[in-house]
Write a protein that holds these residues in place. Structure first.
Motif, short mmCIF file in Angstrom:
data_model
loop_
_atom_site.label_atom_id
_atom_site.label_comp_id
_atom_site.label_asym_id
_atom_site.label_seq_id
_atom_site.Cartn_x
_atom_site.Cartn_y
_atom_site.Cartn_z
N HIS A 212 -45.66 -21.90 67.14
CA HIS A 212 -45.84 -21.67 68.58
C HIS A 212 -44.44 -21.50 69.17
CE1 HIS A 212 -47.43 -23.14 72.71
NE2 HIS A 212 -47.69 -21.86 72.55
N SER A 230 -46.62 -25.19 76.50
CA SER A 230 -46.83 -24.32 77.66
C SER A 230 -45.88 -24.62 78.82
CB SER A 230 -48.26 -24.49 78.14
OG SER A 230 -48.47 -23.63 79.21
N THR A 232 -42.65 -24.37 79.09
CA THR A 232 -41.30 -24.87 78.84
C THR A 232 -40.25 -23.77 78.83
OG1 THR A 232 -41.77 -24.78 76.47
CG2 THR A 232 -42.06 -26.91 77.56
N GLY A 233 -40.68 -22.51 78.79
CA GLY A 233 -39.71 -21.41 78.89
C GLY A 233 -39.66 -20.44 77.72
N THR A 235 -41.42 -17.72 77.09
CA THR A 235 -41.46 -16.32 77.55
C THR A 235 -40.21 -16.01 78.38
OG1 THR A 235 -43.87 -16.43 77.61
CG2 THR A 235 -42.84 -14.62 78.80
N THR A 236 -39.89 -16.89 79.32
CA THR A 236 -38.76 -16.66 80.22
C THR A 236 -37.45 -16.52 79.45
OG1 THR A 236 -39.87 -17.87 81.97
CG2 THR A 236 -37.47 -17.72 82.14
N LEU A 237 -37.20 -17.43 78.50
CA LEU A 237 -35.89 -17.45 77.85
C LEU A 237 -35.75 -16.43 76.72
CD1 LEU A 237 -35.43 -21.31 77.87
CD2 LEU A 237 -34.27 -19.66 79.35
N ASP A 249 -44.66 -15.83 72.10
CA ASP A 249 -45.52 -17.02 72.00
C ASP A 249 -45.94 -17.45 70.59
OD1 ASP A 249 -46.87 -19.00 73.73
OD2 ASP A 249 -48.71 -18.18 72.90
N TYR A 266 -47.71 -12.99 77.58
CA TYR A 266 -48.59 -13.66 78.55
C TYR A 266 -47.69 -14.59 79.36
CZ TYR A 266 -53.20 -15.78 79.78
OH TYR A 266 -54.35 -16.22 80.40
N ALA A 267 -47.12 -14.05 80.43
CA ALA A 267 -46.09 -14.78 81.16
C ALA A 267 -46.69 -15.58 82.31
CB ALA A 267 -45.06 -13.81 81.72
N THR A 374 -52.02 -25.21 83.03
CA THR A 374 -52.37 -24.47 81.81
C THR A 374 -53.59 -25.08 81.12
OG1 THR A 374 -50.03 -24.04 81.57
CG2 THR A 374 -51.42 -23.35 79.78
N THR A 421 -35.61 -28.07 79.61
CA THR A 421 -35.76 -27.14 80.74
C THR A 421 -36.48 -27.84 81.90
OG1 THR A 421 -37.90 -26.31 79.96
CG2 THR A 421 -35.94 -25.16 79.17
N MET A 434 -34.24 -28.16 86.07
CA MET A 434 -32.98 -27.60 85.60
C MET A 434 -32.86 -26.16 86.09
SD MET A 434 -30.63 -28.87 83.65
CE MET A 434 -31.61 -30.11 82.77
N LYS A 435 -31.67 -25.80 86.56
CA LYS A 435 -31.48 -24.43 87.05
C LYS A 435 -31.64 -23.45 85.90
CE LYS A 435 -28.47 -23.94 91.01
NZ LYS A 435 -27.08 -23.81 91.42
N LEU A 436 -32.46 -22.44 86.13
CA LEU A 436 -32.70 -21.46 85.08
C LEU A 436 -31.38 -20.80 84.64
CD1 LEU A 436 -34.58 -19.80 83.30
CD2 LEU A 436 -35.18 -18.41 85.28
N THR A 439 -29.73 -23.06 82.16
CA THR A 439 -30.41 -23.05 80.86
C THR A 439 -30.09 -21.75 80.11
OG1 THR A 439 -32.20 -24.41 81.73
CG2 THR A 439 -32.64 -23.25 79.70
N1 LIG Z 1 -34.53 -24.15 83.45
C1 LIG Z 1 -35.60 -23.43 83.19
N2 LIG Z 1 -35.78 -22.87 81.97
C2 LIG Z 1 -36.89 -22.16 81.69
N3 LIG Z 1 -37.88 -21.90 82.58
C3 LIG Z 1 -37.73 -22.40 83.83
C4 LIG Z 1 -36.61 -23.18 84.17
N4 LIG Z 1 -36.74 -23.55 85.47
C5 LIG Z 1 -37.89 -23.03 85.90
N5 LIG Z 1 -38.52 -22.32 84.93
C6 LIG Z 1 -39.82 -21.66 85.08
O1 LIG Z 1 -40.71 -22.25 84.15
C7 LIG Z 1 -41.65 -21.32 83.68
C8 LIG Z 1 -41.57 -21.18 82.17
O2 LIG Z 1 -42.72 -20.47 81.78
P1 LIG Z 1 -42.88 -19.61 80.47
O3 LIG Z 1 -43.92 -18.60 80.73
O4 LIG Z 1 -41.57 -19.12 79.99
O5 LIG Z 1 -43.43 -20.74 79.52
P2 LIG Z 1 -43.94 -20.59 78.04
O6 LIG Z 1 -43.21 -21.59 77.21
O7 LIG Z 1 -43.89 -19.18 77.63
O8 LIG Z 1 -45.44 -21.10 78.22
P3 LIG Z 1 -46.85 -20.58 77.61
O9 LIG Z 1 -46.89 -21.01 76.18
O10 LIG Z 1 -47.85 -21.28 78.41
O11 LIG Z 1 -46.89 -19.12 77.77
C9 LIG Z 1 -41.33 -19.99 84.35
O12 LIG Z 1 -42.16 -19.89 85.47
C10 LIG Z 1 -39.86 -20.18 84.73
O13 LIG Z 1 -39.50 -19.39 85.83
#
Ligand SMILES: Nc1ncnc2c1ncn2[C@@H]1O[C@H](COP(=O)(O)OP(=O)(O)OP(=O)(O)O)[C@@H](O)[C@H]1O
Ligand SMILES: O=C([O-])CC(=O)C(=O)O
Ligand SMILES: [Mn+2]
Length: 523
Positions: A212, A230, A232-233, A235-237, A249, A266-267, A374, A421, A434-436, A439
């Motif tokens: 995962h 879910s 934790t970041g 998709t974002t990172l 994912d 799937y963001a 989630t 995060t 934490m500020k994105l 991170t």
């Molecule tokens: N420091 C940070 N690092 C990462 N994401 C952050 C941080 N601060 C806020 N966020 C927010 O947290 C969310 C992270 O969601 P993301 O979709 O990346 O999770 P995921 O791990 O892919 O979850 P899933 O498995 O449910 O898809 C986003 O909305 C992002 O903007």
């Protein structure tokens, strides 16, 4: 049983393999959703706006009886109960005037991919699976023979008294019947995550570790994996302008390297902004699916800040909607692994380097917070230990996956980091997320090897090695105790969390004790 499905699939009202454009037309004609100003399809999912883990079952069959880790995650259902419900759902679908079938693959490595088909009551669900799974080309489609079928009938509501379910909703996997049966819930995430559960069962039989995690690759071909529950970041990172995206994912790790299980992302899109997450923002174009995002009625511009339907608003789009991707989504062995945790206690360092034992310890522990939405019923961050950062999707005992990861980390000499995060400066309610941007800076330094030989200090409670300096991040942010106004409160919270780690780890008493001794908290 197969016969009944064959009969159903030959009905004239069944649409096979519609294109994105045709599916968008169907969604609008059938009044299932509305078009946004960029041509995405916006839908609402009613009562179920997240996964419903308590309604998930695996059929207890001779081949699975001994191999599944039965319990609250993998609840058994008898074959008789399944067959009866399956028959009812098929009878129900026989009476529809339209159904939608998608054929494709799970697994981007042709050697290990699973041919699947999905039968949908809703056009928008079929659009979702078209975007999320791997789409076959013409030649592949001509010889495609499904090895697993997902049947998704959201408007069919189970009757717990007669159907043997807990509620009207059900997500049931039968490995012998090679079927996933879903009903009662409209949340599209159930379709992708049930196939992930299937892969989590099947891949280890072929010596492949299912994970995962998200994955991307740098200019030098250096692969990074981001594990995390879910929100934790992942998709974002992993969506990073300087690195090509492999997937957001679900991945497999074979002796050839890693591969994406899916063909789309799937963001989470609560508070999504172009400023902070430009690639995801721009990926939500024609044919993307927006779940439970509120639109302006007149302009049809999504309001990503509106969480009135759920905090778990989602966007589904194909990988190709992101500019810099690896296509097909396969790559070599990873050089960096990041464990993402959203610590609502605000005591874990924002980044730390893990030894082998710490990596095993934290992978088995899978500490994080469930973020709102989630899963049904979770409305504020809740501390949880989700083994392998993916407990809801693991049919086998966690140790089987953890041992494979440990071997692979050693074999490929992978550097491992733990990244918080979640909260800083205090727990949820007191501190802040934490500020994105910080991170991102920490992750960049980690994957580029810049933290390999830096000075570190040892976290007094968790024993983790914290870099004293990371480019782009104020030094004070790196040491959790420096971010808390009340140092005593920090120490108390940190010890409380350490205690939770120890209590949780008791269930791994049967494994190598050095993992806890050398990898666990110091106090
Ligand atoms: N420091 C940070 N690092 C990462 N994401 C952050 C941080 N601060 C806020 N966020 C927010 O947290 C969310 C992270 O969601 P993301 O979709 O990346 O999770 P995921 O791990 O892919 O979850 P899933 O498995 O449910 O898809 C986003 O909305 C992002 O903007
Ligand atoms: O499955 C979902 O609904 C979203 C997701 O990726 C997860 O929970 O890990
Ligand atoms: Mn994600």
């Amino acid at each position: 049983m197969t016969n009944k499905l064959d009969v159903l699939l030959q009905k004239p009202y069944v649409h096979h393999q519609l294109s994105v454009a045709e599916l968008v037309e169907k969604v609008l004609q059938r009044n299932e959703g509305r078009l946004t100003h960029t041509g995405a399809v916006a839908v609402t999912t009613g009562k179920y706006t997240g996964r419903s883990p308590k309604d998930k079952y695996i059929v207890e069959e001779p081949s699975t009886k001994q191999t599944i880790d039965w319990g609250a995650v993998n609840q058994p259902m008898s074959p008789e109960t399944f067959d009866k419900l399956y028959d009812k759902v098929l009878d129900y679908l026989m009476k529809k005037d339209e159904l939608f079938v998608f054929k494709g693959f799970a697994g981007a490595d042709p050697k290990y991919r699973l041919p699947i088909q999905v039968v949908n009551e809703f056009a928008w669900h079929n659009l979702f699976v078209h975007q999320l799974f791997i789409r076959p080309n013409v030649e592949e489609l001509a010889v495609h023979e499904p090895q697993f079928t997902v049947i998704c009938a959201p408007n069919f509501k189970a009757d717990p008294k007669v159907d043997g379910t807990r509620s009207e909703a059900f997500i049931i996997i039968s490995f012998e019947r090679r079927t996933v049966l879903i009903g009662g819930t409209e949340y599209a995430g159930e379709m992708k995550k049930s196939i992930f559960s299937v892969m989590n069962y099947l891949l280890p039989e072929q010596g492949i570790l299912p994970m995962h995690c998200s994955a991307n690759v740098g200019q030098e071909g250096d692969v990074a994996l981001f594990f995390g529950l879910s929100g934790t970041g992942k998709t974002t990172l992993s969506t990073d302008p300087n690195r090509r995206l492999i997937g957001d994912d679900e991945h497999g790790w074979s002796n050839r390297g890693i591969f994406n299980i899916e063909g789309g992302c799937y963001a989470k899109c609560i508070n999504l902004s172009r400023e902070k997450e430009p690639q995801i923002f721009d990926a939500i174009g024609f044919g993307a699916v927006l779940e439970n995002v509120v639109l302006d009625d007149a302009t049809r511009v999504p309001n990503y800040d509106d969480g009135t339907l759920t905090e778990n608003t989602r966007a589904a789009y194909p990988l190709q909607a992101i500019k810099n991707i690896v296509d097909p989504s396969v790559a070599g062995h990873p050089s960096t692994i990041v464990f993402l945790t959203a610590d609502a206690f605000g005591v874990l360092p924002p980044i730390s380097k893990l030894t082998r034992e710490q990596a095993m310890y934290h992978f088995l522990s899978g500490y994080t917070s469930k973020l709102a939405g989630t899963e049904r019923g979770v409305t504020e961050p809740e501390a949880t230990f989700s083994t392998c950062f993916g407990a809801p999707f693991l049919p086998r005992p966690a140790v089987e996956y953890a041992e494979m990861l440990g071997q692979k980390i050693a074999e490929h000499n992978v550097r491992v980091f733990l990244v918080n995060t979640g909260w800083t400066g205090g727990p949820y309610g007191v501190g802040s997320r934490m500020k994105l941007a910080y991170t991102r800076a920490m992750v960049q330094a980690a994957v580029e090897g810049e933290l390999d030989n830096v000075e570190t200090v040892q976290d007094p409670i968790f024993g983790l090695a914290i870099p004293t300096h990371v480019p782009g991040v104020p030094d004070d942010v790196l040491q959790p105790q420096n971010t808390w106004a009340d140092k005593q409160a920090y120490e108390q919270k940190a010890k409380e969390l350490a205690q939770k780690f120890r209590a949780n780890f008791r269930k791994f008493a049967h494994i190598d004790p050095t993992i806890e001794k050398l990898g666990g908290p110091l106090v």
